[in-house]
Design an enzyme around this catalytic site. Structure first.
Site, PDB file in Angstrom:
ATOM      1  N   CYS A 148       3.039  31.115  41.508  1.00  0.00           N
ATOM      2  CA  CYS A 148       3.291  32.088  40.573  1.00  0.00           C
ATOM      3  C   CYS A 148       3.450  31.948  39.076  1.00  0.00           C
ATOM      4  O   CYS A 148       3.194  32.761  38.135  1.00  0.00           O
ATOM      5  CB  CYS A 148       4.782  32.567  41.046  1.00  0.00           C
ATOM      6  SG  CYS A 148       6.158  31.498  40.433  1.00  0.00           S
TER       7      CYS A 148
ATOM      8  N   HIS B  77      20.104  33.046  30.271  1.00  0.00           N
ATOM      9  CA  HIS B  77      18.971  33.627  30.986  1.00  0.00           C
ATOM     10  C   HIS B  77      17.878  32.604  31.527  1.00  0.00           C
ATOM     11  O   HIS B  77      17.400  31.906  30.610  1.00  0.00           O
ATOM     12  CB  HIS B  77      18.197  34.916  30.255  1.00  0.00           C
ATOM     13  CG  HIS B  77      17.052  35.409  31.194  1.00  0.00           C
ATOM     14  ND1 HIS B  77      17.199  36.317  32.338  1.00  0.00           N
ATOM     15  CD2 HIS B  77      15.836  35.122  31.068  1.00  0.00           C
ATOM     16  CE1 HIS B  77      16.138  36.546  32.984  1.00  0.00           C
ATOM     17  NE2 HIS B  77      15.106  35.934  32.113  1.00  0.00           N
TER      18      HIS B  77
ATOM     19  N   HIS C  83      14.677  34.782  37.964  1.00  0.00           N
ATOM     20  CA  HIS C  83      15.044  35.738  38.870  1.00  0.00           C
ATOM     21  C   HIS C  83      15.082  34.846  40.074  1.00  0.00           C
ATOM     22  O   HIS C  83      14.413  34.128  40.082  1.00  0.00           O
ATOM     23  CB  HIS C  83      14.121  36.980  38.922  1.00  0.00           C
ATOM     24  CG  HIS C  83      14.074  37.889  37.649  1.00  0.00           C
ATOM     25  ND1 HIS C  83      13.650  37.581  36.321  1.00  0.00           N
ATOM     26  CD2 HIS C  83      14.941  38.816  37.395  1.00  0.00           C
ATOM     27  CE1 HIS C  83      13.884  38.377  35.440  1.00  0.00           C
ATOM     28  NE2 HIS C  83      14.810  39.504  36.070  1.00  0.00           N
TER      29      HIS C  83
ATOM     30  N   ASP D  98      10.971  35.381  48.807  1.00  0.00           N
ATOM     31  CA  ASP D  98       9.817  35.342  49.232  1.00  0.00           C
ATOM     32  C   ASP D  98       9.476  33.668  49.399  1.00  0.00           C
ATOM     33  O   ASP D  98       8.442  33.138  49.383  1.00  0.00           O
ATOM     34  CB  ASP D  98       8.826  35.818  48.703  1.00  0.00           C
ATOM     35  CG  ASP D  98       8.857  35.492  47.060  1.00  0.00           C
ATOM     36  OD1 ASP D  98       9.579  34.836  46.759  1.00  0.00           O
ATOM     37  OD2 ASP D  98       7.905  36.240  46.429  1.00  0.00           O
TER      38      ASP D  98
ATOM     39  N   ARG E 190      13.603  31.901  46.167  1.00  0.00           N
ATOM     40  CA  ARG E 190      12.575  31.231  45.292  1.00  0.00           C
ATOM     41  C   ARG E 190      13.293  31.667  44.123  1.00  0.00           C
ATOM     42  O   ARG E 190      13.399  32.820  43.566  1.00  0.00           O
ATOM     43  CB  ARG E 190      11.145  32.008  45.303  1.00  0.00           C
ATOM     44  CG  ARG E 190      10.342  31.462  44.185  1.00  0.00           C
ATOM     45  CD  ARG E 190       8.770  31.871  44.355  1.00  0.00           C
ATOM     46  NE  ARG E 190       8.633  33.522  44.386  1.00  0.00           N
ATOM     47  CZ  ARG E 190       8.452  34.161  43.375  1.00  0.00           C
ATOM     48  NH1 ARG E 190       8.380  33.500  42.100  1.00  0.00           N
ATOM     49  NH2 ARG E 190       8.105  35.495  43.462  1.00  0.00           N
TER      50      ARG E 190
ATOM     51  N   CYS F 284      13.016  31.755  40.517  1.00  0.00           N
ATOM     52  CA  CYS F 284      11.680  31.643  39.542  1.00  0.00           C
ATOM     53  C   CYS F 284      12.265  31.521  38.077  1.00  0.00           C
ATOM     54  O   CYS F 284      12.884  32.556  37.396  1.00  0.00           O
ATOM     55  CB  CYS F 284      11.057  33.034  39.756  1.00  0.00           C
ATOM     56  SG  CYS F 284       9.534  32.956  38.776  1.00  0.00           S
TER      57      CYS F 284
END
Length: 315
Positions: A233, A270, A273, A277, A286, A288
């Site tokens: 990704c 932050h 997310h 998947d 996951r 990310c």
């Protein structure tokens, strides 16, 4: 154990903020301050019972003080709104502090006076300080609502206006300036402004060395390389954090999407997310994560960096 009782509008939003602190044993949603016994939610909402929605916090005073609980309480509400909280209007949503003894009363009055004198708000603090009356636990479906219905809880917190107000009104200006000086522009944008760095053009997306990933803001250990995998990704992907207690998840509806945002619990950075998947053999999740939210410490440097205790994760 000791007890503290706070009314801050909808009790759904007043449980999680206390739960996250050491020394807090239990937080119960309920009704208090009125003149009827064992009221129901429907009766309290009718505005005929005199009760307020409130939470009863059971805590260990040797671990967390009443004064610290007061600070947590203030930071969940609009202290200047005595007629309700955010979109919830009416007597049952009025904010109040219910003291159980004279010591709590004096502490609450000092805390309220200090907040008034701080100049943080342009209007006076409008939260009542009242003697405690019988506390009636709410129906079971109201208890720990943020755990039972996380999606609806986040929708309500955002939709009511509470989440935005709390974030803006209680912003630490001194910390903000310190972070702007200490972090790089992309690190600040990601961690403090919910930004996203470019895919495949960030520091750790293809990092393969064994080591520890910590929060760039406060150094809290978040992930290890043992849980990192290549998701193609363009960002670092992890199957799980070192501990879920180090994470906070929130609803993210920006950019026309509904996603689960993950933030660090201690620094409120932050991070990125969570998606479902990930590899099934690793649990299917996951994480990310933006490289800019992380600092990577190679395994051989853990001792000198002060993270020697985390070497056990690589044995």
């Amino acid at each position: 154990m000791a007890k503290a009782i706070f009314a801050g509008g909808c009790f759904w939003c007043m449980v999680k903020p206390f739960h996250k602190y050491d020394g807090v044993e239990q937080v119960i949603s309920g009704y208090t301050g009125g003149h009827t016994e064992n009221p129901t939610y429907k009766e309290v909402c009718s505005e005929t019972t005199g009760h307020l929605e409130a939470v009863e916090v059971t805590y260990d005073p040797s671990v967390i003080t009443y004064e610290e609980l007061l600070e947590i309480f203030w930071r969940q509400i609009d202290p200047t709104d005595g007629g309700g909280q955010f979109n919830d209007r009416g007597q049952s949503y009025e904010p109040a502090i219910f003291y159980v003894d004279e010591e709590q009363k004096q502490a609450a009055e000092r805390s309220k006076a200090a907040l008034d004198a701080s100049g943080r708000f342009s209007r006076p603090v409008a939260v009542d300080i009242r003697p405690a009356k019988p506390f009636w636990p709410a129906e079971e479906y109201h208890q720990d609502y943020y755990k039972k219905n996380p999606f609806r809880y986040q929708m309500y917190s955002v939709g009511s206006g509470r989440a935005k107000f709390v974030k803006e009104a209680w912003k630490d200006q001194g910390k903000e300036q310190e972070l702007k000086q200490r972090l790089t522009p992309i690190q600040y944008k990601v961690t403090q402004e919910n930004g996203t760095e470019p895919a495949f053009r960030n520091e750790y997306w293809d990092e393969e060395r064994p080591g520890l990933y910590v929060d760039i803001v406060d150094g809290t250990p978040l992930f290890t390389s043992k849980d990192k995998f290549n998701s193609n990704c363009g960002w670092p992907s992890f199957a799980k954090p070192i501990s879920e207690d180090k994470m906070e998840v929130e609803l993210d509806t920006t950019h026309g999407m509904t996603r689960t945002e993950v933030r660090s619990a201690n620094a409120d950075s932050h991070l990125g997310h969570i998606f479902d998947d990930g590899p099934k053999e690793l649990g299917g999740l996951r994480y990310c994560i933006n490289s800019a939210a992380l600092r990577f410490i190679p395994l051989e440097e853990l001792d000198t960096a002060g993270y020697g205790e985390y070497k056990k994760h690589f044995e």
